[in-house]
Motif scaffolding. Structure first.
Motif, PDB file in Angstrom:
ATOM      1  N   THR A 181       0.871  -1.174   0.000  1.00  0.00           N
ATOM      2  CA  THR A 181       0.000   0.000   0.000  1.00  0.00           C
ATOM      3  C   THR A 181       0.906   1.221   0.000  1.00  0.00           C
ATOM      4  O   THR A 181       1.700   1.407   0.924  1.00  0.00           O
ATOM      5  N   ILE A 182       0.794   2.035  -1.037  1.00  0.00           N
ATOM      6  CA  ILE A 182       1.764   3.120  -1.185  1.00  0.00           C
ATOM      7  C   ILE A 182       1.111   4.321  -1.852  1.00  0.00           C
ATOM      8  O   ILE A 182       0.282   4.166  -2.765  1.00  0.00           O
ATOM      9  N   ALA A 183       1.436   5.504  -1.355  1.00  0.00           N
ATOM     10  CA  ALA A 183       0.963   6.734  -2.006  1.00  0.00           C
ATOM     11  C   ALA A 183       1.733   6.961  -3.302  1.00  0.00           C
ATOM     12  O   ALA A 183       2.907   6.596  -3.417  1.00  0.00           O
ATOM     13  N   GLY A 184       1.082   7.583  -4.274  1.00  0.00           N
ATOM     14  CA  GLY A 184       1.707   7.769  -5.578  1.00  0.00           C
ATOM     15  C   GLY A 184       2.916   8.670  -5.565  1.00  0.00           C
ATOM     16  O   GLY A 184       3.727   8.640  -6.502  1.00  0.00           O
ATOM     17  N   SER A 185       3.077   9.482  -4.527  1.00  0.00           N
ATOM     18  CA  SER A 185       4.208  10.414  -4.473  1.00  0.00           C
ATOM     19  C   SER A 185       5.223   9.997  -3.417  1.00  0.00           C
ATOM     20  O   SER A 185       5.730  10.822  -2.658  1.00  0.00           O
ATOM     21  N   THR A 186       5.532   8.714  -3.379  1.00  0.00           N
ATOM     22  CA  THR A 186       6.503   8.164  -2.431  1.00  0.00           C
ATOM     23  C   THR A 186       7.834   7.906  -3.133  1.00  0.00           C
ATOM     24  O   THR A 186       7.873   7.315  -4.209  1.00  0.00           O
ATOM     25  N   GLY A 187       8.936   8.352  -2.528  1.00  0.00           N
ATOM     26  CA  GLY A 187      10.253   8.088  -3.091  1.00  0.00           C
ATOM     27  C   GLY A 187      10.506   8.905  -4.341  1.00  0.00           C
ATOM     28  O   GLY A 187      10.027  10.038  -4.496  1.00  0.00           O
ATOM     29  N   THR A 188      11.270   8.347  -5.266  1.00  0.00           N
ATOM     30  CA  THR A 188      11.510   8.977  -6.566  1.00  0.00           C
ATOM     31  C   THR A 188      10.280   8.755  -7.433  1.00  0.00           C
ATOM     32  O   THR A 188       9.899   7.616  -7.678  1.00  0.00           O
ATOM     33  N   ILE A 189       9.661   9.837  -7.884  1.00  0.00           N
ATOM     34  CA  ILE A 189       8.376   9.671  -8.571  1.00  0.00           C
ATOM     35  C   ILE A 189       8.379  10.340  -9.942  1.00  0.00           C
ATOM     36  O   ILE A 189       9.153  11.255 -10.217  1.00  0.00           O
ATOM     37  N   LEU A 190       7.478   9.832 -10.773  1.00  0.00           N
ATOM     38  CA  LEU A 190       7.148  10.468 -12.046  1.00  0.00           C
ATOM     39  C   LEU A 190       5.734  11.010 -11.950  1.00  0.00           C
ATOM     40  O   LEU A 190       4.803  10.285 -11.598  1.00  0.00           O
ATOM     41  N   GLN A 191       5.576  12.293 -12.252  1.00  0.00           N
ATOM     42  CA  GLN A 191       4.262  12.897 -12.420  1.00  0.00           C
ATOM     43  C   GLN A 191       3.996  13.048 -13.909  1.00  0.00           C
ATOM     44  O   GLN A 191       4.876  13.460 -14.667  1.00  0.00           O
ATOM     45  N   VAL A 192       2.778  12.734 -14.318  1.00  0.00           N
ATOM     46  CA  VAL A 192       2.391  12.889 -15.717  1.00  0.00           C
ATOM     47  C   VAL A 192       1.253  13.906 -15.799  1.00  0.00           C
ATOM     48  O   VAL A 192       0.639  14.254 -14.784  1.00  0.00           O
ATOM     49  N   PRO A 193       0.954  14.429 -16.995  1.00  0.00           N
ATOM     50  CA  PRO A 193       0.012  15.543 -17.113  1.00  0.00           C
ATOM     51  C   PRO A 193      -1.342  15.335 -16.446  1.00  0.00           C
ATOM     52  O   PRO A 193      -1.955  16.288 -15.954  1.00  0.00           O
ATOM     53  N   PHE A 194      -1.830  14.101 -16.391  1.00  0.00           N
ATOM     54  CA  PHE A 194      -3.143  13.826 -15.818  1.00  0.00           C
ATOM     55  C   PHE A 194      -3.258  14.297 -14.366  1.00  0.00           C
ATOM     56  O   PHE A 194      -4.365  14.556 -13.877  1.00  0.00           O
ATOM     57  N   GLN A 195      -2.139  14.449 -13.672  1.00  0.00           N
ATOM     58  CA  GLN A 195      -2.205  14.855 -12.273  1.00  0.00           C
ATOM     59  C   GLN A 195      -2.859  16.223 -12.102  1.00  0.00           C
ATOM     60  O   GLN A 195      -3.645  16.437 -11.188  1.00  0.00           O
ATOM     61  N   PHE A 196      -2.529  17.160 -12.994  1.00  0.00           N
ATOM     62  CA  PHE A 196      -3.104  18.498 -12.910  1.00  0.00           C
ATOM     63  C   PHE A 196      -4.075  18.807 -14.041  1.00  0.00           C
ATOM     64  O   PHE A 196      -4.749  19.836 -14.002  1.00  0.00           O
ATOM     65  N   GLY A 222      -5.749   5.796 -14.995  1.00  0.00           N
ATOM     66  CA  GLY A 222      -6.331   6.767 -14.098  1.00  0.00           C
ATOM     67  C   GLY A 222      -5.417   7.207 -12.970  1.00  0.00           C
ATOM     68  O   GLY A 222      -5.858   7.905 -12.055  1.00  0.00           O
ATOM     69  N   MET A 223      -4.131   6.848 -13.036  1.00  0.00           N
ATOM     70  CA  MET A 223      -3.187   7.267 -12.002  1.00  0.00           C
ATOM     71  C   MET A 223      -2.212   8.265 -12.603  1.00  0.00           C
ATOM     72  O   MET A 223      -1.816   8.162 -13.770  1.00  0.00           O
ATOM     73  N   SER A 224      -1.791   9.246 -11.785  1.00  0.00           N
ATOM     74  CA  SER A 224      -1.035  10.371 -12.335  1.00  0.00           C
ATOM     75  C   SER A 224       0.379  10.499 -11.797  1.00  0.00           C
ATOM     76  O   SER A 224       1.168  11.290 -12.310  1.00  0.00           O
ATOM     77  N   SER A 225       0.728   9.765 -10.745  1.00  0.00           N
ATOM     78  CA  SER A 225       2.104   9.760 -10.247  1.00  0.00           C
ATOM     79  C   SER A 225       2.378   8.413  -9.604  1.00  0.00           C
ATOM     80  O   SER A 225       1.455   7.748  -9.110  1.00  0.00           O
ATOM     81  N   PHE A 226       3.665   8.016  -9.623  1.00  0.00           N
ATOM     82  CA  PHE A 226       4.004   6.701  -9.083  1.00  0.00           C
ATOM     83  C   PHE A 226       5.501   6.636  -8.819  1.00  0.00           C
ATOM     84  O   PHE A 226       6.286   7.266  -9.538  1.00  0.00           O
ATOM     85  N   PRO A 227       5.927   5.889  -7.790  1.00  0.00           N
ATOM     86  CA  PRO A 227       7.364   5.656  -7.597  1.00  0.00           C
ATOM     87  C   PRO A 227       7.936   4.922  -8.803  1.00  0.00           C
ATOM     88  O   PRO A 227       7.316   3.979  -9.316  1.00  0.00           O
TER      89      PRO A 227
END
Length: 238
Positions: free
Chosen positions: A61-76, A215-220
């Motif tokens: 179980t992990i939040a999408g903004s944990t550790g080194t992450i990539l954000q993609v345009p869908f986040q905003f 449907g996810m916008s950021s992930f380690p």
């Protein structure tokens, strides 16, 4: 000898630019910590397998903004690509440009002096903040991109932006201009990178492949740079 068995003409070094993620690691105070546990342990599987064979299955179980992450345009931007639809040409073998921003709380556009042709590149800002990883200070004091820097990048058109600090925006700016504008321009944004001092200013290639989660916008992510043999890493990012 077949082509597959022959020696490559150019040897390369691989540099992992990612931090580890583990159970109960230190993260920002408002985020849930990772939970990593067996749902089938080796001991359990050994009971229904034969011949000393066992395996492990893990639940995370992990939040999408944990550790080194990539954000993609869908986040905003709801009409932008998510992790499953981010174009591969922006994630695989992207030419790297390392920008020295050590000692700059606000990263201004002067860092681009002499840095032309950023289109399609992975522009990585080396702030030196990764030395504070897993300390409270890492989350309290972060570097960020100035407004003029954001405008320059939006016009220049890199494929990826990356920093070795926790964010591209000032923590007190609730407009989140860097994330909103750069993601809106179709770029990916990498945060909490590390080991940027091991890269040449130019010449490396970057690959970052997130899982195809709809449907996810950021992930380690694991971010890997390929550095060709003979690339000048002396004083990299300085």
């Amino acid at each position: 000898m077949s082509a597959l068995a022959s020696e490559p003409s150019t040897r390369c070094a691989l540099v992992d630019l990612s931090h580890d993620v583990w159970q109960d690691m230190l993260i920002h105070h408002w985020m849930p910590k990772p939970v990593i546990h067996d749902y089938i342990s080796r001991e359990q599987s050994a009971k229904f397998l034969e011949g000393g064979v066992s395996f492990q299955q893990v639940h995370v179980t992990i939040a999408g903004s944990t550790g080194t992450i990539l954000q993609v345009p869908f986040q905003f931007h709801a009409d932008g690509p998510d992790l499953a639809t981010m174009p591969l040409e922006k994630l695989v073998d992207v030419p790297v440009v390392v920008i020295d921003a050590v000692g700059m709380p606000e990263i201004g556009p002067e860092v681009f002096d002499g840095q032309d042709d950023l289109a399609g590149k992975a522009v990585l800002f080396r702030t030196g903040q990764d030395r504070l990883w897993q300390t409270e200070e890492y989350y309290e004091n972060t570097c960020y991109l100035a407004g003029a820097t954001i405008k320059h990048l939006a016009k220049a058109g890199p494929a990826l932006i990356g920093v070795d600090s926790k964010n591209t925006d000032c923590g007190t700016d609730q407009g989140k201009p860097a994330q909103h504008e750069l993601l809106g321009a179709g770029m990916g944004v990498l945060t909490s990178l590390t080991r940027l001092d091991q890269l040449p200013k130019r010449g490396a290639l970057l690959t970052v492949l997130p899982p195809r989660v709809v449907g996810m916008s950021s992930f380690p992510v694991r971010v890997v740079a390929v550095v060709p043999e003979g690339a000048d890493t002396e004083g990299a990012g300085r």
